[in-house]
Structures are given as structure tokens and as C-alpha cells.
Design an enzyme around this catalytic site. Structure first.
Site, mmCIF file in Angstrom:
data_model
loop_
_atom_site.group_PDB
_atom_site.id
_atom_site.type_symbol
_atom_site.label_atom_id
_atom_site.label_comp_id
_atom_site.label_asym_id
_atom_site.label_seq_id
_atom_site.Cartn_x
_atom_site.Cartn_y
_atom_site.Cartn_z
ATOM 1 N N HIS A 71 -3.001 -0.129 -2.539
ATOM 2 C CA HIS A 71 -4.189 0.595 -2.102
ATOM 3 C C HIS A 71 -5.270 0.541 -3.183
ATOM 4 C CE1 HIS A 71 -5.725 3.609 0.779
ATOM 5 N NE2 HIS A 71 -6.306 4.182 -0.255
ATOM 6 N N ASP A 125 0.841 -1.206 0.000
ATOM 7 C CA ASP A 125 0.000 0.000 0.000
ATOM 8 C C ASP A 125 0.870 1.248 0.000
ATOM 9 O OD1 ASP A 125 -1.804 2.078 0.551
ATOM 10 O OD2 ASP A 125 -3.060 0.800 1.805
#
Length: 232
Positions: free
Chosen positions: A201, A170
Site C-alpha cells: 500500500h 497490500d
């Protein structure tokens, strides 16, 4: 499938819109879908529609309403991504939690007094964790919640089942933040963390370039099973 419906604030002095999708039959439980920084856009509405198909009444509150109602932005358009960051920075998150609490009340009434689960994405994932600490919802799920490592001091207030989906690559939640989450929450019996190796993400977005189909389906199955267990 759904329509925008007014929800009254906790103070009773104003109303804001929430997208509401209802199942064909009576719903015995509700799901609140908490938006990303892109507003209650097509992807968030689709998530509500999917929960309605699964038998829940689903609400997605417009959390940017005090600044600009009905924001709908596309994560794949650079100018709209920047605009979304601006909306996020203007959001009073404590006030947003109060609007989520008001939405819990409305959703619980719509479900005949049944249980209410909350699921959020990105900014909404952070707010879902905050809601687990501060609201009377019954189960909470956060997808790639940002800044949760800075909220760990509130975790003692979590009394209901909470599930965090964490993509290990992420770009908005770096490895040190992920480690702090794992270390800080490992002894909390109410919280479960699921890692998704190598994913970034936004992997469970309904549409657009960020979606990873296999991982999204896996995370969504886990979420569905989690709610089926804890909202019955």
C-alpha cells in the site's frame, strides 16, 4: 504552483477549499486528485502540480472540511497515522462523493467545459471507484483503493473507463479482497485492473518511506497514458 480556491457545495449552502494547480496555457481537460487519509498534504499537492505541468488544470478537494479543514498529516509519523485513521472514520463517504461531484463541476468549468478525470489514492482510491459508479466524470483511476470488494454491487453503474492499480502485498487489501475484485470485475468492459507484484500500500506516494520509485513511475505512466486517451 497552485493555490487553495473555494468550491461551492452542490446544495449551494457552503464552500470548501480545493488546492488548484493550473497549466501555463489553456487547459482543455481537468484532473481531480482525491486525497489519502492524510489530507491535502504536500504529496497530494505535488501530484496536482505534476498534472498542471502536463497541461491539465488539477483540483484536490479538502474532503475532511466538515470535521476539520486543511488536515495535513505524514504517513511516516505513527501519531499522525493514527490521527489520519480517526479522520477517515469520521468521514461521511456518501457526502464526500457529493463534494467530489461539486469539484467535477468546478473543474469542468475551469477546463472550458472539457473532460474531467479522477485519480485517488488509498481512501481516495475507494472514493474514485465510488465516483465511477455515481458521478459524471469521464475517466477514473484508483491506486490501492480500500474496500472496493465491498462495492462491487454498484459496478453496473460504471459507464466510463476505469483503471485500478493493485499492489499484491497490500496490507490493507488482503488477497481474498483482491481476488474478489478480479473475479467480480473481469467481465466489466469499462474496468481494467493492473497488478504490482510484491508491492505494498502507498507505493506511489510522492514522498516518504512507502514509495517504490520504479513501480510508482510505471503506474504513473499508465495513468498518464490512460488519461491522455480518454480525456482527449
Amino acid at each position: 504552483m497552485g493555490i487553495f480556491t473555494p468550491v461551492t457545495t452542490l446544495e449551494g449552502d457552503a464552500q470548501f477549499d480545493a488546492y488548484v494547480a493550473r497549466p501555463e496555457g489553456e487547459a482543455s481537460a481537468a484532473i481531480i486528485v482525491i486525497q489519502e487519509i492524510f489530507g491535502v498534504n504536500d504529496g497530494i499537492r505535488r501530484k496536482c502540480d505534476n498534472w498542471a505541468k502536463a497541461g491539465y488544470v488539477a483540483y484536490a478537494p479538502d474532503l475532511f472540511w466538515r470535521e476539520k479543514p486543511h488536515v495535513e498529516l505524514d504517513a511516516d509519523v505513527p501519531e499522525e497515522f493514527q490521527a489520519a485513521l480517526g479522520h477517515m472514520q469520521k468521514l461521511n463517504q456518501d457526502q464526500a462523493i457529493r463534494d467530489i461531484e461539486a469539484t467535477i463541476r468546478a473543474a469542468r468549468a475551469a477546463a472550458g467545459g472539457g473532460k474531467v478525470g479522477l485519480v485517488g489514492y488509498c481512501l481516495g482510491g475507494r472514493l474514485a471507484f465510488m465516483a465511477a459508479c455515481r458521478t459524471d466524470g469521464d475517466a477514473f483511476v484508483a491506486y490501492y483503493g480500500v474496500g472496493i470488494d465491498g462495492l462491487l454491487g454498484e459496478q453496473h453503474a460504471i459507464g466510463k473507463p476505469t483503471l485500478l492499480h493493485i499492489p499484491t502485498a497490500d496490507g490493507f487489501v488482503p488477497p481474498d479482497a483482491q481476488k474478489a475484485m478480479h473475479d467480480g470485475l473481469k467481465d466489466n468492459r469499462h474496468v481494467t485492473l493492473q497488478d504490482y507484484e510484491g508491492l505494498d500500500h502507498g507505493f506511489a506516494a510522492e514522498t516518504g518511506q512507502r514509495r517504490d520509485e520504479d513501480a510508482a513511475q510505471l503506474a504513473d505512466r499508465r495513468t498518464a497514458d490512460f488519461f491522455a486517451e480518454h480525456l482527449a
